[in-house]
Scaffold this active site. Structure first.
Site, PDB file in Angstrom:
ATOM      1  N   HIS A  72     -20.923 -11.209  -5.718  1.00 30.51           N
ATOM      2  CA  HIS A  72     -20.972 -10.019  -4.902  1.00 30.51           C
ATOM      3  C   HIS A  72     -21.590  -9.801  -3.465  1.00 30.51           C
ATOM      4  CE1 HIS A  72     -19.812  -5.416  -5.520  1.00 30.51           C
ATOM      5  NE2 HIS A  72     -19.384  -5.595  -4.077  1.00 30.51           N
ATOM      6  N   ILE A  73     -20.999 -10.760  -2.579  1.00 32.07           N
ATOM      7  CA  ILE A  73     -21.856 -10.979  -1.390  1.00 32.07           C
ATOM      8  C   ILE A  73     -20.841 -10.599  -0.316  1.00 32.07           C
ATOM      9  CG2 ILE A  73     -23.631 -12.344  -2.102  1.00 32.07           C
ATOM     10  CD1 ILE A  73     -20.586 -13.941  -0.579  1.00 32.07           C
ATOM     11  N   ASP A  91     -15.361 -12.445  -6.126  1.00 33.44           N
ATOM     12  CA  ASP A  91     -16.754 -11.870  -5.443  1.00 33.44           C
ATOM     13  C   ASP A  91     -16.968 -10.924  -6.399  1.00 33.44           C
ATOM     14  OD1 ASP A  91     -18.799 -11.929  -3.535  1.00 33.44           O
ATOM     15  OD2 ASP A  91     -17.919  -9.867  -3.238  1.00 33.44           O
ATOM     16  N   ALA A 134     -12.760  -6.738  -3.627  1.00 25.50           N
ATOM     17  CA  ALA A 134     -12.659  -5.473  -3.700  1.00 25.50           C
ATOM     18  C   ALA A 134     -13.388  -4.822  -4.952  1.00 25.50           C
ATOM     19  CB  ALA A 134     -11.159  -4.959  -3.959  1.00 25.50           C
ATOM     20  N   ARG A 135     -12.816  -4.748  -6.236  1.00 29.44           N
ATOM     21  CA  ARG A 135     -13.587  -4.178  -7.338  1.00 29.44           C
ATOM     22  C   ARG A 135     -12.925  -5.174  -8.524  1.00 29.44           C
ATOM     23  NH1 ARG A 135     -16.514  -2.304  -4.285  1.00 29.44           N
ATOM     24  NH2 ARG A 135     -17.031  -0.023  -4.032  1.00 29.44           N
ATOM     25  N   ASP A 149       0.815  -1.363  -0.138  1.00 31.89           N
ATOM     26  CA  ASP A 149       0.089   0.005   0.031  1.00 31.89           C
ATOM     27  C   ASP A 149       0.859   1.196  -0.080  1.00 31.89           C
ATOM     28  OD1 ASP A 149      -1.916   2.271   0.730  1.00 31.89           O
ATOM     29  OD2 ASP A 149      -3.314   0.860   1.521  1.00 31.89           O
ATOM     30  N   GLU A 161     -20.404  -6.804 -13.755  1.00 38.16           N
ATOM     31  CA  GLU A 161     -21.224  -7.668 -12.905  1.00 38.16           C
ATOM     32  C   GLU A 161     -22.595  -8.040 -13.618  1.00 38.16           C
ATOM     33  OE1 GLU A 161     -20.935  -6.448  -8.912  1.00 38.16           O
ATOM     34  OE2 GLU A 161     -18.890  -7.166  -8.688  1.00 38.16           O
TER      35      GLU A 161
END
Length: 332
Positions: A290-291, A266, A242-243, A182, A271
């Site tokens: 996406h849960i 996910d 995340a994305r 990061d 999507e």
């Protein structure tokens, strides 16, 4: 502080899924609470009507941006609490110059994301996905030799925001090495979390599990591409809660077809993925809808967090979810 006039803009169906009666009563202790009674997402016109005279506005998924026609109706507005994740959908350029504070329930969502990532890591290391198939087909012993434990492995966490940090805290219960990539977090700060700061390439080369928790910003767009995916170890596990924009999906498909990696996704971009997308048929992909953040009873954690924020604001204490709008480009 004087009694607050609190208004919930999101449709009633969303309110009922997020807030319990106990949450609503806790908010009412500090003033009046107006709840949008319509089941539909509010239009800008309805949001403006509801928000009239509000001191605090609560928003969620499906709410329109808080632009001038809405804000002009509530000149006393001092705080917007977003009962969802990213505040970007409800922000407008009008908010900052009016001195309105903004808070998000990202902390509540981040816990669910981190817990899901941990669960996916454990299940994937155990090879549960493939073993479940084998067992149904009568192959009791097939591929048991590929089972690994969350023990003496290296877990790479990309992004030390709220979800990444909570995952790091959860990983303290396991005898594992944690690497963190990061650019906005110092080596000293990462060490204080019980982890080791690493550059992205080093993390990818060293990690048995790579979990993504970076925001979707221009700098992270397709950060996982043909070059970076090729750096990952054979039999490594890639987890994205995340994305979808973080991954070049064509490059990931090409790498997965080699059989080197396992991907737990996910999120995708877009999507859901198309019906004929390889993610739906490749044997080394665990595809979820996406849960990770919050579903069903998990949504109530958001409601509790927002009720806590109202109490903190009403009693003059710092907010836990306040957003620095000037730093929005760094946020998910």
């Amino acid at each position: 502080m004087n009694p607050l006039n609190v208004v919930m803009l999101q449709g009633r169906s969303r309110t009922d899924r997020i807030f319990t009666n106990e949450h609503l009563e806790r908010i009412r202790r500090f003033g009046t609470l107006t709840v949008n009674g319509s089941d539909e997402d509010p239009t800008s016109a309805l949001a403006a009507k509801l928000a009239e005279g509000a001191d605090v506005v609560i928003t969620s998924w499906g709410c329109p941006p808080l632009e001038a026609p809405i804000l002009d109706r509530c000149p006393k507005l001092k705080l917007v609490l977003h009962a969802a994740g990213t505040v970007k959908p409800i922000l407008s350029p009008e908010i900052l110059p009016r001195g309105i504070r903004v808070g998000t329930a990202n902390e509540a969502l981040a816990r669910g994301v981190a817990e899901t990532a941990l669960g996916l890591a454990i299940a994937s290391l155990k090879n549960m996905w493939q073993l479940a198939r084998n067992t149904r087909e009568g192959e009791w012993h097939k591929q048991r030799e590929r089972v690994r434990e969350l023990y003496e492995v290296t877990v790479g966490v990309i992004g030390a925001g709220l979800a990444g940090r909570h995952l790091i805290r959860l990983l303290r219960s396991f005898e594992v090495r944690v690497l963190v990539s990061d650019p906005f977090v110092s080596e000293t700060e990462v060490a204080g979390m019980g982890a080791v700061k690493a550059e992205l390439d080093e993390l990818l080369r060293s990690s048995d599990v790579v979990s993504f928790h970076a925001p979707s910003v221009p700098e992270t767009d397709r950060m996982m591409n043909a070059r970076t995916l090729a750096l990952m170890k054979d039999d490594a596990i890639l987890i994205n809660t995340a994305r979808g924009s973080l991954i070049d999906e064509d490059a990931l498909v090409a790498e997965l077809r080699k059989g080197r990696l396992w991907a737990c996704l996910d999120v995708t971009n877009p999507e859901p993925p198309e019906a004929d997308h390889p993610f739906r048929s490749l044997p080394n992909v665990t595809l979820l809808p996406h849960i990770a953040g919050a579903e069903n009873n998990g949504l109530r954690r958001i409601g509790g967090f927002v009720a806590d924020e109202v109490e903190r604001y009403a009693t003059g204490r710092p907010l836990k979810g306040e957003v620095d709008i000037a730093q929005l480009h760094r946020l998910a």
